[in-house]
Design an enzyme around this catalytic site. Structure first.
Site, PDB file in Angstrom:
ATOM      1  CB  VAL A 135      -0.890   0.017   1.279  1.00  0.00           C
ATOM      2  CG1 VAL A 135      -1.721   1.282   1.349  1.00  0.00           C
ATOM      3  CG2 VAL A 135      -1.752  -1.219   1.342  1.00  0.00           C
ATOM      4  CB  CYS A 136       2.156   3.772  -1.796  1.00  0.00           C
ATOM      5  SG  CYS A 136       1.436   3.913  -3.445  1.00  0.00           S
ATOM      6  CD  GLN A 137      -1.440   9.344   0.690  1.00  0.00           C
ATOM      7  OE1 GLN A 137      -0.755   8.976   1.640  1.00  0.00           O
ATOM      8  NE2 GLN A 137      -2.730   9.601   0.827  1.00  0.00           N
TER       9      GLN A 137
ATOM     10  N   GLY B 101      -0.803   4.564  -5.319  1.00  0.00           N
ATOM     11  CA  GLY B 101      -0.686   3.332  -6.091  1.00  0.00           C
ATOM     12  C   GLY B 101       0.620   3.158  -6.844  1.00  0.00           C
TER      13      GLY B 101
ATOM     14  CG  MET C 214      -2.995   4.916   2.574  1.00  0.00           C
ATOM     15  SD  MET C 214      -4.043   3.696   3.435  1.00  0.00           S
ATOM     16  CE  MET C 214      -4.908   4.741   4.613  1.00  0.00           C
TER      17      MET C 214
END
Length: 105
Positions: free
Chosen positions: A62-64, A66, A91
């Site tokens: 997971v990141c901010q 993608g 996120m």
């Protein structure tokens, strides 16, 4: 083998006993809101810290938004991890569909 990406809604339904949630953002982003039960290893440290990852669970990165999660997923696949996917939209998507977040370190 897993799909390369899953949606935030799909990620929210994963069984925490089967899945390891790997957040590859920076500490300041993590502090602003992350998925409960996730583990933070910033993307720049991932290669050096991959021994910290479980080998008996599937991993969702997971990141901010993608982009970094796809890079982290590919790095892990190249390193020999087989059960890895990433969360499309990161996120940003998680928050946009009103899924719960935890704030702080």
């Amino acid at each position: 083998s897993l799909p390369l990406e899953i949606s935030a809604e799909e990620a929210a339904l994963l069984d925490p006993d089967e899945w390891f949630i790997l957040d590859v953002r920076e500490q300041s982003e993590w502090d602003g809101g992350h998925i409960e039960g996730a583990t933070l290893i910033p993307l720049g440290q991932l290669e050096a810290r991959q021994t910290e990852l479980p080998t008996d669970q599937k991993i969702v990165v997971v990141c901010q938004s993608g982009g970094r999660s796809a890079k982290g997923r590919d790095l892990l696949l190249e390193a020999g991890f087989t059960e890895v996917t990433s969360m499309a939209g990161g996120m940003n998507d998680w928050v946009s569909v009103d899924l719960p977040v935890v704030t702080g370190p």
